[in-house]
Design a protein around this motif. Structure first.
Motif, PDB file in Angstrom:
ATOM      1  N   ILE A 128       0.775  -1.209   0.121  1.00 50.04           N
ATOM      2  CA  ILE A 128      -0.030   0.102  -0.035  1.00 50.04           C
ATOM      3  C   ILE A 128       0.774   1.520   0.109  1.00 50.04           C
ATOM      4  CG2 ILE A 128      -1.619   0.939   1.553  1.00 50.04           C
ATOM      5  CD1 ILE A 128      -3.066  -1.445   2.541  1.00 50.04           C
ATOM      6  N   LYS A 129       1.833   1.112   0.593  1.00 50.11           N
ATOM      7  CA  LYS A 129       2.988   2.601   0.966  1.00 50.11           C
ATOM      8  C   LYS A 129       3.272   2.695   0.044  1.00 50.11           C
ATOM      9  CE  LYS A 129       3.579   2.826   5.435  1.00 50.11           C
ATOM     10  NZ  LYS A 129       4.551   2.852   7.314  1.00 50.11           N
ATOM     11  N   ILE A 148      -3.433   1.643  -6.166  1.00 51.63           N
ATOM     12  CA  ILE A 148      -4.422   0.986  -5.482  1.00 51.63           C
ATOM     13  C   ILE A 148      -5.944   1.587  -6.051  1.00 51.63           C
ATOM     14  CG2 ILE A 148      -5.871   0.670  -2.873  1.00 51.63           C
ATOM     15  CD1 ILE A 148      -2.602  -0.215  -2.622  1.00 51.63           C
ATOM     16  N   TYR A 149      -5.673   3.635  -5.294  1.00 53.51           N
ATOM     17  CA  TYR A 149      -6.680   4.522  -5.923  1.00 53.51           C
ATOM     18  C   TYR A 149      -7.304   4.261  -7.065  1.00 53.51           C
ATOM     19  CZ  TYR A 149      -8.403   9.315  -6.507  1.00 53.51           C
ATOM     20  OH  TYR A 149      -9.534  10.149  -6.258  1.00 53.51           O
ATOM     21  N   ALA A 156       1.262  11.925  -0.567  1.00 58.77           N
ATOM     22  CA  ALA A 156       2.113  10.459  -0.420  1.00 58.77           C
ATOM     23  C   ALA A 156       3.006  10.333  -1.432  1.00 58.77           C
ATOM     24  CB  ALA A 156       1.447   9.336  -0.526  1.00 58.77           C
ATOM     25  N   GLU A 157       2.797  10.670  -3.106  1.00 57.31           N
ATOM     26  CA  GLU A 157       3.581  10.623  -4.676  1.00 57.31           C
ATOM     27  C   GLU A 157       4.513  11.533  -4.292  1.00 57.31           C
ATOM     28  OE1 GLU A 157       3.602   7.737  -6.721  1.00 57.31           O
ATOM     29  OE2 GLU A 157       2.426   6.993  -5.563  1.00 57.31           O
TER      30      GLU A 157
END
Length: 80
Positions: free
Chosen positions: A4-5, A11-12, A51-52
């Protein structure tokens, strides 16, 4: 958890695509529910983008204060 990280944008994208398919093929869903989910998805998209951006900044060595993603101290220009 590491997956996920490492891949939040993928995933989104899958989650948004699944939501769109369900909204299209299940017309009995209340519009308020669909609109609520869309609002939540937009908020989640912002978190994924941050996050990206953080991963990109860590990879390129850009600091938090560098709004353009350019490396500090990289002012070298080729002599013509």
């Amino acid at each position: 958890m590491e997956f996920i990280k490492a891949h939040p944008a993928r995933i989104y994208a899958v989650a948004v695509a699944a939501l769109a398919l369900v909204a299209h093929y299940v017309p009995e869903l209340p519009s308020a529910l669909v609109l609520g989910l869309v609002a939540a998805v937009l908020g989640t998209g912002e978190a994924v983008q941050r996050a990206e951006d953080r991963k990109t900044a860590e990879t390129t060595g850009a600091g938090e204060d560098d709004a353009f993603g350019e490396r500090q101290g990289d002012d070298h220009q080729a002599d013509a």
